[in-house]
Write a protein that holds these residues in place. Sequence first.
Motif, PDB file in Angstrom:
ATOM      1  N   VAL A 149      24.098   7.949  62.901  1.00  0.00           N
ATOM      2  CA  VAL A 149      24.311   6.711  62.145  1.00  0.00           C
ATOM      3  C   VAL A 149      23.674   5.572  62.926  1.00  0.00           C
ATOM      4  CG1 VAL A 149      25.992   5.212  61.025  1.00  0.00           C
ATOM      5  CG2 VAL A 149      26.474   7.661  61.252  1.00  0.00           C
ATOM      6  N   LEU A 150      22.796   4.851  62.237  1.00  0.00           N
ATOM      7  CA  LEU A 150      22.060   3.751  62.858  1.00  0.00           C
ATOM      8  C   LEU A 150      22.480   2.424  62.240  1.00  0.00           C
ATOM      9  CD1 LEU A 150      18.446   5.246  62.641  1.00  0.00           C
ATOM     10  CD2 LEU A 150      20.118   5.528  64.468  1.00  0.00           C
ATOM     11  N   GLU A 151      22.230   1.359  63.003  1.00  0.00           N
ATOM     12  CA  GLU A 151      22.425   0.007  62.484  1.00  0.00           C
ATOM     13  C   GLU A 151      21.130  -0.753  62.714  1.00  0.00           C
ATOM     14  OE1 GLU A 151      26.230  -2.461  62.847  1.00  0.00           O
ATOM     15  OE2 GLU A 151      24.931  -3.299  64.408  1.00  0.00           O
ATOM     16  N   THR A 152      20.650  -1.417  61.663  1.00  0.00           N
ATOM     17  CA  THR A 152      19.410  -2.190  61.791  1.00  0.00           C
ATOM     18  C   THR A 152      19.731  -3.574  62.348  1.00  0.00           C
ATOM     19  OG1 THR A 152      19.522  -3.259  59.621  1.00  0.00           O
ATOM     20  CG2 THR A 152      18.504  -1.065  59.702  1.00  0.00           C
ATOM     21  N   ASP A 153      18.680  -4.314  62.695  1.00  0.00           N
ATOM     22  CA  ASP A 153      18.900  -5.670  63.197  1.00  0.00           C
ATOM     23  C   ASP A 153      19.481  -6.583  62.114  1.00  0.00           C
ATOM     24  OD1 ASP A 153      16.512  -5.565  61.831  1.00  0.00           O
ATOM     25  OD2 ASP A 153      15.307  -6.407  63.438  1.00  0.00           O
ATOM     26  N   GLN A 154      19.429  -6.134  60.846  1.00  0.00           N
ATOM     27  CA  GLN A 154      20.078  -6.911  59.769  1.00  0.00           C
ATOM     28  C   GLN A 154      21.491  -6.404  59.488  1.00  0.00           C
ATOM     29  OE1 GLN A 154      16.810  -5.415  58.429  1.00  0.00           O
ATOM     30  NE2 GLN A 154      15.796  -7.084  59.485  1.00  0.00           N
ATOM     31  N   LYS A 155      22.028  -5.597  60.410  1.00  0.00           N
ATOM     32  CA  LYS A 155      23.392  -5.052  60.304  1.00  0.00           C
ATOM     33  C   LYS A 155      23.559  -4.100  59.114  1.00  0.00           C
ATOM     34  CE  LYS A 155      24.937  -7.370  63.845  1.00  0.00           C
ATOM     35  NZ  LYS A 155      24.457  -6.716  65.045  1.00  0.00           N
ATOM     36  N   GLN A 156      22.456  -3.488  58.675  1.00  0.00           N
ATOM     37  CA  GLN A 156      22.535  -2.474  57.618  1.00  0.00           C
ATOM     38  C   GLN A 156      22.721  -1.115  58.302  1.00  0.00           C
ATOM     39  OE1 GLN A 156      18.863  -1.509  55.617  1.00  0.00           O
ATOM     40  NE2 GLN A 156      19.915  -0.728  53.811  1.00  0.00           N
ATOM     41  N   HIS A 157      23.496  -0.235  57.688  1.00  0.00           N
ATOM     42  CA  HIS A 157      23.714   1.090  58.262  1.00  0.00           C
ATOM     43  C   HIS A 157      22.883   2.132  57.529  1.00  0.00           C
ATOM     44  CE1 HIS A 157      27.218  -1.170  59.723  1.00  0.00           C
ATOM     45  NE2 HIS A 157      26.889  -0.528  60.822  1.00  0.00           N
ATOM     46  N   VAL A 158      22.443   3.126  58.287  1.00  0.00           N
ATOM     47  CA  VAL A 158      21.530   4.151  57.781  1.00  0.00           C
ATOM     48  C   VAL A 158      21.892   5.487  58.426  1.00  0.00           C
ATOM     49  CG1 VAL A 158      19.090   4.861  57.691  1.00  0.00           C
ATOM     50  CG2 VAL A 158      19.675   2.435  57.642  1.00  0.00           C
ATOM     51  N   PHE A 159      21.772   6.569  57.645  1.00  0.00           N
ATOM     52  CA  PHE A 159      21.896   7.913  58.213  1.00  0.00           C
ATOM     53  C   PHE A 159      20.511   8.397  58.588  1.00  0.00           C
ATOM     54  CE2 PHE A 159      25.739   8.249  55.385  1.00  0.00           C
ATOM     55  CZ  PHE A 159      26.668   8.413  56.397  1.00  0.00           C
ATOM     56  N   ALA A 160      20.348   8.869  59.819  1.00  0.00           N
ATOM     57  CA  ALA A 160      19.100   9.512  60.240  1.00  0.00           C
ATOM     58  C   ALA A 160      19.428  10.987  60.447  1.00  0.00           C
ATOM     59  CB  ALA A 160      18.575   8.887  61.525  1.00  0.00           C
ATOM     60  N   VAL A 161      18.746  11.844  59.702  1.00  0.00           N
ATOM     61  CA  VAL A 161      19.003  13.282  59.756  1.00  0.00           C
ATOM     62  C   VAL A 161      17.782  13.931  60.405  1.00  0.00           C
ATOM     63  CG1 VAL A 161      19.549  15.333  58.384  1.00  0.00           C
ATOM     64  CG2 VAL A 161      20.409  13.077  57.664  1.00  0.00           C
ATOM     65  N   ILE A 162      18.005  14.502  61.597  1.00  0.00           N
ATOM     66  CA  ILE A 162      16.887  15.059  62.354  1.00  0.00           C
ATOM     67  C   ILE A 162      17.204  16.487  62.796  1.00  0.00           C
ATOM     68  CG2 ILE A 162      16.095  12.795  63.158  1.00  0.00           C
ATOM     69  CD1 ILE A 162      17.383  13.447  65.901  1.00  0.00           C
ATOM     70  N   SER A 163      16.162  17.244  63.030  1.00  0.00           N
ATOM     71  CA  SER A 163      16.308  18.626  63.472  1.00  0.00           C
ATOM     72  C   SER A 163      17.022  18.680  64.817  1.00  0.00           C
ATOM     73  CB  SER A 163      14.915  19.247  63.589  1.00  0.00           C
ATOM     74  OG  SER A 163      14.921  20.321  64.495  1.00  0.00           O
TER      75      SER A 163
END
Length: 155
Positions: free
Chosen positions: A50-64
């Motif tokens: 789970v990531l947070e951008t500099d605009q405080k938006q959250h994102v799921f990063a799914v990696i191998s």
Amino acid sequence: MSQTNVARLLKQSDIAFDLLSYPVDEQDLSAQNVARKINYPLSSIFKTLVLETDQKQHVFAVISGEEELNLKAAALALSTKKVQLVPMNDLKKLTGYIRGGVAPIGAKKKFPVLLSDQVTGQPFMIISAGKRGFQIKLAPDDFLTFTNGILFTNR
């Protein structure tokens, strides 16, 4: 077999998947350990960060399971200057999931999903089913469609 929220949502959408279970080792929640326990190659196991951008938006990063997340590559894919990993203590509050059971499907809130292009050409991918000890095996195209995910180059 115990249903997970992820399995329930995929079933409702008529997406084919297998629910895999394994004994949980609280001391080792790594993708390597999961791969060993369910007897699949590490390249087919995908971990959700789970990531947070500099605009405080959250994102799921799914990696191998074979990859480390490249924060610059993730920021580039999101057209933002900077991203950082969300602190582990914030995972449950943000997603409803705990470490070792974070899934990009069925979280408390829908966040954008980035999927590593390492999945390209693979017949299936395996992600957390939203509960420690359970994994979902499904086609990458079905995952991308269901999550409106974006393929990105994690290098």
